[in-house]
Design an enzyme around this catalytic site. Structure first.
Site, PDB file in Angstrom:
ATOM      1  N   THR A   1       0.807  -1.217   0.000  1.00  0.00           N
ATOM      2  CA  THR A   1       0.000   0.000   0.000  1.00  0.00           C
ATOM      3  C   THR A   1       0.838   1.264   0.000  1.00  0.00           C
ATOM      4  O   THR A   1       0.474   2.265  -0.632  1.00  0.00           O
ATOM      5  CB  THR A   1      -0.928   0.014   1.235  1.00  0.00           C
TER       6      THR A   1
ATOM      7  N   SER B   1      -0.577  -9.483  -0.720  1.00  0.00           N
ATOM      8  CA  SER B   1      -1.491 -10.623  -0.769  1.00  0.00           C
ATOM      9  C   SER B   1      -1.015 -11.669  -1.772  1.00  0.00           C
ATOM     10  O   SER B   1      -1.441 -12.825  -1.722  1.00  0.00           O
ATOM     11  CB  SER B   1      -2.903 -10.162  -1.146  1.00  0.00           C
TER      12      SER B   1
ATOM     13  N   ASP C   1      -0.683  -6.746   4.550  1.00  0.00           N
ATOM     14  CA  ASP C   1      -1.494  -7.954   4.622  1.00  0.00           C
ATOM     15  C   ASP C   1      -0.698  -9.175   5.062  1.00  0.00           C
ATOM     16  O   ASP C   1      -1.192  -9.996   5.847  1.00  0.00           O
ATOM     17  CB  ASP C   1      -2.163  -8.243   3.274  1.00  0.00           C
TER      18      ASP C   1
ATOM     19  N   THR D   1       1.489 -10.016  14.948  1.00  0.00           N
ATOM     20  CA  THR D   1       0.380 -10.377  14.074  1.00  0.00           C
ATOM     21  C   THR D   1      -0.384  -9.116  13.691  1.00  0.00           C
ATOM     22  O   THR D   1      -0.384  -8.135  14.451  1.00  0.00           O
ATOM     23  CB  THR D   1      -0.558 -11.384  14.769  1.00  0.00           C
TER      24      THR D   1
ATOM     25  N   GLN E   1      -6.542 -21.189  17.804  1.00  0.00           N
ATOM     26  CA  GLN E   1      -7.240 -20.060  17.210  1.00  0.00           C
ATOM     27  C   GLN E   1      -7.173 -18.820  18.088  1.00  0.00           C
ATOM     28  O   GLN E   1      -7.481 -17.717  17.631  1.00  0.00           O
ATOM     29  CB  GLN E   1      -8.713 -20.433  16.961  1.00  0.00           C
ATOM     30  N   CYS E   2      -6.780 -18.985  19.337  1.00  0.00           N
ATOM     31  CA  CYS E   2      -6.675 -17.853  20.254  1.00  0.00           C
ATOM     32  C   CYS E   2      -5.433 -17.031  19.921  1.00  0.00           C
ATOM     33  O   CYS E   2      -4.339 -17.601  19.772  1.00  0.00           O
ATOM     34  CB  CYS E   2      -6.588 -18.315  21.702  1.00  0.00           C
TER      35      CYS E   2
END
Length: 336
Positions: free
Chosen positions: A12, A59, A90, A160, A269-270
């Site tokens: 970007t 991406s 991303d 993250t 997933q946490c």
């Protein structure tokens, strides 16, 4: 005077509007050198820039993209004291983690950054992030591979992306930032200890599906996702490593996959978690050879570490052994 090399990959920060949406096309080189003249003590002759070809939206990044960055960094290793990588947001956390494993013997700081808005817009965060990354590079305190964004510096394999729009778009759920910009900067202890990796083989692309468990998923769906047999599998499980064990055939499918020699890596997933295989009955079937937990690694660090280990040509048992051992500080307390 510190010499800095900048690797521009796309993203970007250097995009412009087109009929098909934002695409790479801004004069990044001209903007960067004007920025250095206006807002830093660096001389333009002390900064070199590589624009990778082709420039990409992040991406579209692949393991080969990570390797292109690594190759450029090594090509300029002896001519610069610190390195900045301009990257799309991303997949920047994936790239930061991937670089951390491959560059443990690089002995120069590498700081990744980017922006949520293109550099030519009045609302852009490009200037703040790029000058922050350069200041981190000049500080003499940054170590290894880090990521600067939204006034914070993070360990590259602990971070993250948490927001697609906020200027503070990244976080390190388990460790927090290693520094916060300000007057003066505030630094925390940078614990990036790991065993390192000497002369790693280049990154290659492998067939590694990522399976996210959701309530109601059937074993037949998992069976279709792993046929034909992939090179490895990442399971995004519940909590500390639990799966829907009451679903007929689910546990057997995972066990058979591991028994066939396919490495199975279990992550949570946490955003903030510690995988403990077998801690609950719902995860008891996961505690077996060929299945390895991701401990407290982020998903990005887990996936890229698996790609790194596969690229080294390791056996399943060695993949699991290294998943539990810190290469570049990606695990708490240097691994368990």
């Amino acid at each position: 005077m510190t010499r800095i090399h900048v690797t521009y990959t796309g993203g970007t920060i250097g995009m412009v509007e087109s009929a098909g949406g934002l695409v790479p096309g801004a004069d990044l080189r001209g903007w960067l050198y004007r920025l250095l003249e206006d807002e830093s003590d660096l001389r333009t002759e002390d900064v070199t820039l590589t624009e990778l070809d082709p420039l990409i939206d992040s991406s579209n990044a692949t393991p080969e993209s990570w390797q292109s960055i690594i190759d450029d960094l090594w090509a300029h290793h002896d001519s610069a004291d610190a390195f900045v990588v301009l990257h799309g947001t991303d997949t920047m956390a994936f790239t930061a983690a991937a670089l951390s494993y491959a560059l443990t013997d690089f002995d120069r700081p590498v700081i990744l950054t980017g922006s949520q808005h293109p550099l030519g817009t009045i609302v852009s965060d490009a200037t703040a992030n790029v000058t922050g990354a350069i200041n981190a590079a000049l500080s003499g305190k940054a170590r290894g591979v880090t990521l600067f964004f939204g006034h914070h510096l993070f360990a590259g394999n602990r971070v993250t992306k948490r927001s697609s729009w906020a200027f503070e778009g990244f976080e390190a759920p388990s460790t927090g930032p290693v520094a916060q910009s300000g007057t003066p900067w505030h630094w925390a202890h940078m614990d990036a200890e790991g065993r390192g990796w000497t002369d790693p083989r280049p990154y290659r692309r492998y067939d590694v599906p990522v399976v996210t468990f959701v309530p109601g998923v059937r074993a037949q769906r998992l069976a279709r996702m792993i046929d034909p047999r992939p090179d490895a599998v990442v399971l995004r499980t519940y909590g500390v490593g639990n799966i829907p064990s009451d679903e007929p055939g689910m546990s057997r499918l995972v066990a058979d996959l591991a028994d066939s020699g396919v490495p199975v890596v279990v992550t949570s997933q946490c955003p903030q978690a510690e995988v403990m295989l077998g801690r609950y009955g719902a995860g008891a079937s996961m505690d077996r050879p060929g299945i390895c937990g991701a401990d407290d690694m982020t998903f990005e660090a887990t996936y890229t570490k698996l790609m790194f280990l596969l690229s080294q040509g390791l056996t399943t048992s060695d993949v699991c052994r290294w998943m539990a051992s810190s290469i570049a500080g990606e695990l708490a307390e240097g691994g368990r």
